[in-house]
Design a protein around this motif. Sequence first.
Motif, PDB file in Angstrom:
ATOM      1  N   PHE A 187      -0.963  20.378  -6.089  1.00 49.80           N
ATOM      2  CA  PHE A 187      -0.188  20.767  -4.911  1.00 49.80           C
ATOM      3  C   PHE A 187      -0.877  20.306  -3.629  1.00 49.80           C
ATOM      4  O   PHE A 187      -0.241  19.709  -2.753  1.00 49.80           O
ATOM      5  CB  PHE A 187       0.022  22.285  -4.889  1.00 49.80           C
ATOM      6  N   PHE A 188      -2.179  20.572  -3.513  1.00 51.94           N
ATOM      7  CA  PHE A 188      -2.895  20.151  -2.306  1.00 51.94           C
ATOM      8  C   PHE A 188      -2.974  18.629  -2.212  1.00 51.94           C
ATOM      9  O   PHE A 188      -2.931  18.064  -1.112  1.00 51.94           O
ATOM     10  CB  PHE A 188      -4.281  20.784  -2.251  1.00 51.94           C
ATOM     11  N   GLY A 189      -3.068  17.953  -3.352  1.00 53.51           N
ATOM     12  CA  GLY A 189      -3.039  16.496  -3.344  1.00 53.51           C
ATOM     13  C   GLY A 189      -1.711  15.960  -2.838  1.00 53.51           C
ATOM     14  O   GLY A 189      -1.667  14.983  -2.084  1.00 53.51           O
ATOM     15  N   ILE A 190      -0.612  16.605  -3.239  1.00 49.96           N
ATOM     16  CA  ILE A 190       0.709  16.183  -2.768  1.00 49.96           C
ATOM     17  C   ILE A 190       0.837  16.405  -1.262  1.00 49.96           C
ATOM     18  O   ILE A 190       1.334  15.540  -0.529  1.00 49.96           O
ATOM     19  CB  ILE A 190       1.830  16.919  -3.531  1.00 49.96           C
ATOM     20  N   VAL A 191       0.365  17.548  -0.782  1.00 51.51           N
ATOM     21  CA  VAL A 191       0.435  17.832   0.659  1.00 51.51           C
ATOM     22  C   VAL A 191      -0.355  16.793   1.448  1.00 51.51           C
ATOM     23  O   VAL A 191       0.142  16.228   2.437  1.00 51.51           O
ATOM     24  CB  VAL A 191      -0.080  19.265   0.954  1.00 51.51           C
ATOM     25  N   ILE A 192      -1.568  16.490   1.007  1.00 50.13           N
ATOM     26  CA  ILE A 192      -2.388  15.499   1.711  1.00 50.13           C
ATOM     27  C   ILE A 192      -1.768  14.112   1.587  1.00 50.13           C
ATOM     28  O   ILE A 192      -1.769  13.328   2.547  1.00 50.13           O
ATOM     29  CB  ILE A 192      -3.836  15.529   1.170  1.00 50.13           C
ATOM     30  N   GLY A 193      -1.202  13.805   0.410  1.00 54.77           N
ATOM     31  CA  GLY A 193      -0.550  12.511   0.235  1.00 54.77           C
ATOM     32  C   GLY A 193       0.663  12.346   1.131  1.00 54.77           C
ATOM     33  O   GLY A 193       0.887  11.265   1.682  1.00 54.77           O
ATOM     34  N   VAL A 194       1.445  13.400   1.297  1.00 54.89           N
ATOM     35  CA  VAL A 194       2.608  13.332   2.191  1.00 54.89           C
ATOM     36  C   VAL A 194       2.143  13.173   3.639  1.00 54.89           C
ATOM     37  O   VAL A 194       2.733  12.406   4.414  1.00 54.89           O
ATOM     38  CB  VAL A 194       3.504  14.582   2.018  1.00 54.89           C
ATOM     39  N   MET A 195       1.063  13.863   4.011  1.00 57.04           N
ATOM     40  CA  MET A 195       0.522  13.708   5.366  1.00 57.04           C
ATOM     41  C   MET A 195       0.093  12.266   5.608  1.00 57.04           C
ATOM     42  O   MET A 195       0.308  11.721   6.697  1.00 57.04           O
ATOM     43  CB  MET A 195      -0.665  14.658   5.575  1.00 57.04           C
ATOM     44  N   ALA A 196      -0.501  11.629   4.604  1.00 60.88           N
ATOM     45  CA  ALA A 196      -0.908  10.231   4.757  1.00 60.88           C
ATOM     46  C   ALA A 196       0.308   9.310   4.793  1.00 60.88           C
ATOM     47  O   ALA A 196       0.333   8.324   5.541  1.00 60.88           O
ATOM     48  CB  ALA A 196      -1.822   9.832   3.603  1.00 60.88           C
ATOM     49  N   MET A 211       0.831  -1.202   0.000  1.00 64.33           N
ATOM     50  CA  MET A 211       0.000   0.000   0.000  1.00 64.33           C
ATOM     51  C   MET A 211       0.872   1.262   0.000  1.00 64.33           C
ATOM     52  O   MET A 211       0.634   2.177  -0.763  1.00 64.33           O
ATOM     53  CB  MET A 211      -0.918  -0.043   1.219  1.00 64.33           C
ATOM     54  N   TYR A 212       1.899   1.279   0.877  1.00 58.17           N
ATOM     55  CA  TYR A 212       2.730   2.473   0.943  1.00 58.17           C
ATOM     56  C   TYR A 212       3.629   2.611  -0.276  1.00 58.17           C
ATOM     57  O   TYR A 212       3.947   3.724  -0.687  1.00 58.17           O
ATOM     58  CB  TYR A 212       3.535   2.501   2.249  1.00 58.17           C
ATOM     59  N   SER A 213       4.040   1.483  -0.873  1.00 58.38           N
ATOM     60  CA  SER A 213       4.820   1.592  -2.110  1.00 58.38           C
ATOM     61  C   SER A 213       3.943   2.136  -3.229  1.00 58.38           C
ATOM     62  O   SER A 213       4.390   2.901  -4.083  1.00 58.38           O
ATOM     63  CB  SER A 213       5.409   0.241  -2.499  1.00 58.38           C
ATOM     64  N   PHE A 214       2.665   1.760  -3.226  1.00 64.85           N
ATOM     65  CA  PHE A 214       1.710   2.283  -4.206  1.00 64.85           C
ATOM     66  C   PHE A 214       1.539   3.788  -4.015  1.00 64.85           C
ATOM     67  O   PHE A 214       1.551   4.554  -4.972  1.00 64.85           O
ATOM     68  CB  PHE A 214       0.382   1.550  -4.028  1.00 64.85           C
ATOM     69  N   MET A 215       1.402   4.215  -2.759  1.00 62.62           N
ATOM     70  CA  MET A 215       1.279   5.649  -2.466  1.00 62.62           C
ATOM     71  C   MET A 215       2.546   6.400  -2.833  1.00 62.62           C
ATOM     72  O   MET A 215       2.493   7.512  -3.348  1.00 62.62           O
ATOM     73  CB  MET A 215       0.985   5.862  -0.975  1.00 62.62           C
ATOM     74  N   GLY A 216       3.700   5.783  -2.554  1.00 64.75           N
ATOM     75  CA  GLY A 216       4.965   6.429  -2.897  1.00 64.75           C
ATOM     76  C   GLY A 216       5.093   6.630  -4.393  1.00 64.75           C
ATOM     77  O   GLY A 216       5.556   7.685  -4.849  1.00 64.75           O
ATOM     78  N   GLY A 217       4.685   5.632  -5.170  1.00 59.52           N
ATOM     79  CA  GLY A 217       4.710   5.767  -6.631  1.00 59.52           C
ATOM     80  C   GLY A 217       3.770   6.860  -7.108  1.00 59.52           C
ATOM     81  O   GLY A 217       4.097   7.630  -8.010  1.00 59.52           O
ATOM     82  N   GLY A 218       2.582   6.933  -6.491  1.00 57.11           N
ATOM     83  CA  GLY A 218       1.629   7.980  -6.855  1.00 57.11           C
ATOM     84  C   GLY A 218       2.151   9.363  -6.519  1.00 57.11           C
ATOM     85  O   GLY A 218       2.003  10.304  -7.304  1.00 57.11           O
ATOM     86  N   LEU A 219       2.783   9.499  -5.348  1.00 54.86           N
ATOM     87  CA  LEU A 219       3.352  10.795  -4.970  1.00 54.86           C
ATOM     88  C   LEU A 219       4.514  11.172  -5.870  1.00 54.86           C
ATOM     89  O   LEU A 219       4.687  12.347  -6.216  1.00 54.86           O
ATOM     90  CB  LEU A 219       3.807  10.770  -3.508  1.00 54.86           C
ATOM     91  N   PHE A 220       5.313  10.168  -6.270  1.00 50.88           N
ATOM     92  CA  PHE A 220       6.423  10.447  -7.186  1.00 50.88           C
ATOM     93  C   PHE A 220       5.890  10.949  -8.525  1.00 50.88           C
ATOM     94  O   PHE A 220       6.365  11.963  -9.055  1.00 50.88           O
ATOM     95  CB  PHE A 220       7.272   9.186  -7.375  1.00 50.88           C
ATOM     96  N   CYS A 221       4.880  10.255  -9.078  1.00 54.91           N
ATOM     97  CA  CYS A 221       4.271  10.693 -10.348  1.00 54.91           C
ATOM     98  C   CYS A 221       3.666  12.081 -10.204  1.00 54.91           C
ATOM     99  O   CYS A 221       3.790  12.918 -11.099  1.00 54.91           O
ATOM    100  CB  CYS A 221       3.197   9.706 -10.798  1.00 54.91           C
ATOM    101  N   ALA A 222       2.998  12.327  -9.078  1.00 55.32           N
ATOM    102  CA  ALA A 222       2.384  13.638  -8.864  1.00 55.32           C
ATOM    103  C   ALA A 222       3.436  14.736  -8.746  1.00 55.32           C
ATOM    104  O   ALA A 222       3.249  15.839  -9.255  1.00 55.32           O
ATOM    105  CB  ALA A 222       1.506  13.617  -7.621  1.00 55.32           C
ATOM    106  N   GLY A 223       4.541  14.437  -8.070  1.00 55.73           N
ATOM    107  CA  GLY A 223       5.610  15.431  -7.944  1.00 55.73           C
ATOM    108  C   GLY A 223       6.206  15.790  -9.290  1.00 55.73           C
ATOM    109  O   GLY A 223       6.385  16.968  -9.617  1.00 55.73           O
ATOM    110  N   ILE A 224       6.493  14.766 -10.108  1.00 57.33           N
ATOM    111  CA  ILE A 224       7.025  15.020 -11.448  1.00 57.33           C
ATOM    112  C   ILE A 224       5.975  15.750 -12.290  1.00 57.33           C
ATOM    113  O   ILE A 224       6.293  16.702 -13.013  1.00 57.33           O
ATOM    114  CB  ILE A 224       7.444  13.698 -12.137  1.00 57.33           C
ATOM    115  N   GLY A 225       4.708  15.320 -12.175  1.00 57.43           N
ATOM    116  CA  GLY A 225       3.629  15.986 -12.920  1.00 57.43           C
ATOM    117  C   GLY A 225       3.474  17.437 -12.531  1.00 57.43           C
ATOM    118  O   GLY A 225       3.252  18.303 -13.382  1.00 57.43           O
ATOM    119  N   ASN A 226       3.622  17.742 -11.236  1.00 55.71           N
ATOM    120  CA  ASN A 226       3.502  19.123 -10.772  1.00 55.71           C
ATOM    121  C   ASN A 226       4.642  19.978 -11.319  1.00 55.71           C
ATOM    122  O   ASN A 226       4.434  21.119 -11.738  1.00 55.71           O
ATOM    123  CB  ASN A 226       3.477  19.158  -9.248  1.00 55.71           C
TER     124      ASN A 226
END
Length: 197
Positions: A76-85, A1-16
């Motif tokens: 940006f807000f998605g990344i902040v909430i994702g990092v909090m999770a 689950m956390y590796s899935f979230m980490g991949g999503g946050l990585f994609c979101a960071g690059i996308g941002n």
Amino acid sequence: MYSFMGGGLFCAGIGNILLIVSTATDYWMQYRHSSNYMHQGLWRYCVPGKCMTHTDSIAYWDATRAFMILSLLACFFGIVIGVMAFIRYSSFDGFDKTFAAGILFFISCFFVLLAMAVYTGVTVNYYGKRYGSWRFSWSYIMGWVAVVLMFFSGMHPDISTKANTQTCLILMFIILLFSSRYLLHVCLPDARMPKKL
């Protein structure tokens, strides 16, 4: 689950990052006018030697700018909430932060898709008829790459089951397959397409 979230946050960071660069740079399209190559972005247009701010309030530029900015904010807000999770921040335990981040990434994807669709439609219809030698440039292409990254950032186990993920991937492949001929023709006007038999 956390590796899935980490991949999503990585994609979101690059996308941002791609969204910021795409929105801020002046290479959405290039064209030849009076034997000079010019290029323009959402905020400025450039002739050889200098760049000037767009002074006209043209509806499709305004719409594209607004959708790109809304996409940046949602991402940006998605990344902040994702990092909090991801770091298990205990505030706001009443809602699923990973689910909220995934929804915000999908909203960001929707806004950037709207921006790209508006810009593409107007540009092809207007500049395609007005200038013979023009093409979309790297800032524009970065916007489309951001669409794909934001889509995959929003993929979350609670939002999409395995079957839904496979269906989305198949649909994206079909869309890319059918639009590749058009995109190659528009982005690379000098590319020779094979003739139909």
